[in-house]
Design an enzyme around this catalytic site. Structure first.
Site, PDB file in Angstrom:
ATOM      1  N   GLU A  57      -6.040  -4.520  10.406  1.00  0.00           N
ATOM      2  CA  GLU A  57      -5.000  -3.527  10.643  1.00  0.00           C
ATOM      3  C   GLU A  57      -5.324  -2.744  11.915  1.00  0.00           C
ATOM      4  OE1 GLU A  57      -2.751  -2.486   6.751  1.00  0.00           O
ATOM      5  OE2 GLU A  57      -4.378  -1.079   7.027  1.00  0.00           O
ATOM      6  N   GLY A 104       2.639  -1.078   4.400  1.00  0.00           N
ATOM      7  CA  GLY A 104       2.731   0.347   4.101  1.00  0.00           C
ATOM      8  C   GLY A 104       4.178   0.770   3.895  1.00  0.00           C
ATOM      9  N   GLY A 105       4.773   1.302   4.944  1.00  0.00           N
ATOM     10  CA  GLY A 105       6.119   1.873   4.850  1.00  0.00           C
ATOM     11  C   GLY A 105       7.141   0.951   4.191  1.00  0.00           C
ATOM     12  N   GLU A 142      -7.104   5.123   7.519  1.00  0.00           N
ATOM     13  CA  GLU A 142      -6.845   6.538   7.217  1.00  0.00           C
ATOM     14  C   GLU A 142      -8.040   7.159   6.496  1.00  0.00           C
ATOM     15  OE1 GLU A 142      -3.064   5.817   5.337  1.00  0.00           O
ATOM     16  OE2 GLU A 142      -2.241   5.292   7.286  1.00  0.00           O
ATOM     17  N   ASN A 183       0.878  -1.180   0.000  1.00  0.00           N
ATOM     18  CA  ASN A 183       0.000   0.000   0.000  1.00  0.00           C
ATOM     19  C   ASN A 183       0.909   1.222   0.000  1.00  0.00           C
ATOM     20  OD1 ASN A 183      -1.769   2.076   0.501  1.00  0.00           O
ATOM     21  ND2 ASN A 183      -2.231   1.463   2.619  1.00  0.00           N
ATOM     22  N   TRP A 184       1.081   1.795  -1.187  1.00  0.00           N
ATOM     23  CA  TRP A 184       2.036   2.914  -1.299  1.00  0.00           C
ATOM     24  C   TRP A 184       1.524   4.193  -0.640  1.00  0.00           C
ATOM     25  CZ3 TRP A 184       4.231   2.888  -7.016  1.00  0.00           C
ATOM     26  CH2 TRP A 184       4.926   1.686  -7.229  1.00  0.00           C
ATOM     27  N   LYS A 185       0.246   4.230  -0.313  1.00  0.00           N
ATOM     28  CA  LYS A 185      -0.363   5.455   0.238  1.00  0.00           C
ATOM     29  C   LYS A 185      -0.050   6.633  -0.698  1.00  0.00           C
ATOM     30  CE  LYS A 185      -0.171   3.415   4.786  1.00  0.00           C
ATOM     31  NZ  LYS A 185      -0.287   3.590   6.210  1.00  0.00           N
ATOM     32  N   SER A 214       2.846  -2.044  10.546  1.00  0.00           N
ATOM     33  CA  SER A 214       4.272  -2.144  10.841  1.00  0.00           C
ATOM     34  C   SER A 214       4.853  -3.537  10.568  1.00  0.00           C
ATOM     35  CB  SER A 214       4.572  -1.690  12.275  1.00  0.00           C
ATOM     36  OG  SER A 214       4.230  -0.321  12.445  1.00  0.00           O
ATOM     37  N   GLY A 271       2.042   2.412  10.845  1.00  0.00           N
ATOM     38  CA  GLY A 271       3.050   3.462  10.706  1.00  0.00           C
ATOM     39  C   GLY A 271       3.703   3.869  12.013  1.00  0.00           C
ATOM     40  N   HIS A 316      -9.649   1.615   4.466  1.00  0.00           N
ATOM     41  CA  HIS A 316      -8.404   1.785   5.233  1.00  0.00           C
ATOM     42  C   HIS A 316      -8.681   2.752   6.382  1.00  0.00           C
ATOM     43  CE1 HIS A 316      -4.362   2.906   6.359  1.00  0.00           C
ATOM     44  NE2 HIS A 316      -3.965   1.793   5.759  1.00  0.00           N
TER      45      HIS A 316
HETATM   46  P1  PGA Z   1       2.503   0.363   7.799  1.00  0.00           P
HETATM   47  O1  PGA Z   1       1.087   0.619   7.079  1.00  0.00           O
HETATM   48  O2  PGA Z   1       3.017  -0.960   7.254  1.00  0.00           O
HETATM   49  O3  PGA Z   1       3.348   1.535   7.390  1.00  0.00           O
HETATM   50  O4  PGA Z   1       2.237   0.299   9.260  1.00  0.00           O
HETATM   51  C1  PGA Z   1       0.187  -0.423   6.815  1.00  0.00           C
HETATM   52  C2  PGA Z   1      -1.067   0.147   6.193  1.00  0.00           C
HETATM   53  O5  PGA Z   1      -1.507   1.218   6.601  1.00  0.00           O
HETATM   54  O6  PGA Z   1      -1.654  -0.487   5.271  1.00  0.00           O
END
Ligand code: PGA
Length: 247
Positions: free
Chosen positions: A164, A229-230, A95, A9-11, A208, A170, A93
């Site tokens: 999640e 994500g990251g 967010e 997930n590149w966001k 994470s 994050g 998600h």
């Molecule tokens: P993260 O994000 O791996 O940076 O914690 C995961 C996500 O939000 O899908």
């Protein structure tokens, strides 16, 4: 045996140059004995599709509209995602739930729109830190998933679910494998009551996930891969996670 699925997930990260380097790195590192996808920002989907031609890595988006088409400025329909070859779309998600006030029902409607166009929704559920501390984890994730199950009906067996925990996204705080497995088992049981496909459905863990904790998470009975994500922004990190999924 469910084949593992790892989704990057590149966001809201990336640029044409950075994406090209990242995708070239993944192409070089793969293939893996796991399904791998990248969910990229809308403007980069077409170029990602080109870059991934001839590989087994598939691509998708991070959101879609619940509407079919029409006067919805700024929205992108699942028909459009399907049109450009997206296999997956992330919906709900945390967010988007937090910053765009997406309700459980809106998330469910988006999942339904995606499935209607043959795009597999990756439906995210998860509790906040406050909810976990108040002992509400199970109730929260079940409520979020119930809205989707109810709206999709017998088609719910076609989605991917991602657990999640919001407090782990994050933050560098990962749920322990046991904590994650406990919630995944709850979600599997809920799916089992709704569809005879629960045994083949994939439930991803996200929050994470890194190269050094992925293998232990993926070894849990009900964890079928990860939403990353990251660590999805660096070819070396993401491919190490894909390798961990392939074991
Ligand atoms: P993260 O994000 O791996 O940076 O914690 C995961 C996500 O939000 O899908």
């Amino acid at each position: 045996m469910r084949r593992k699925l790892v989704v990057g997930n590149w966001k809201m990260h990336g640029s044409r140059i950075a994406n090209a380097q990242l995708l070239a790195g993944l192409k070089e590192a793969g293939p893996w004995n796991a399904d791998v996808a990248v969910c990229v920002p809308f403007p980069y989907i077409a170029e990602t599709a080109l870059a991934l031609t001839g590989t087994s890595i598939v691509y998708g988006a991070q959101d879609c509209s619940a509407h079919e088409q029409g006067a919805y400025t700024g929205e992108v329909s699942s028909a459009m995602l399907s049109d450009i070859g997206c296999r997956y779309v992330i919906v709900g998600h945390s967010e988007r739930r937090a910053y765009h006030a997406e309700s459980d029902q809106l998330v469910a409607d988006k999942a339904k729109a995606a499935l209607a166009h043959g795009v597999t929704p990756i439906v995210c559920v998860g509790e906040t830190r406050a909810e976990r501390e108040a002992g509400q984890t199970e109730a929260v994730v079940k409520r979020q998933l119930a809205a989707v199950i109810h709206t999709l009906g017998h088609c719910c067996g076609e989605m991917v679910v991602a657990y999640e925990p919001v407090w782990a996204i994050g933050t560098g705080l990962t749920a322990t494998p046991a904590q994650a497995q406990a919630v995944h088992a709850v979600l599997r049981a809920q799916l089992h009551a709704a569809t005879d496909r629960s045994g083949v459905m994939r439930i991803l863990y996200g929050g994470s996930v890194k190269a050094d904790n992925a293998a232990e998470l993926f070894a849990q009975a009900d964890i079928d891969g990860g939403l990353i994500g990251g660590a999805a922004l660096k070819a070396g990190d993401f491919s190490a996670i894909c390798r961990a999924a392939a074991q």
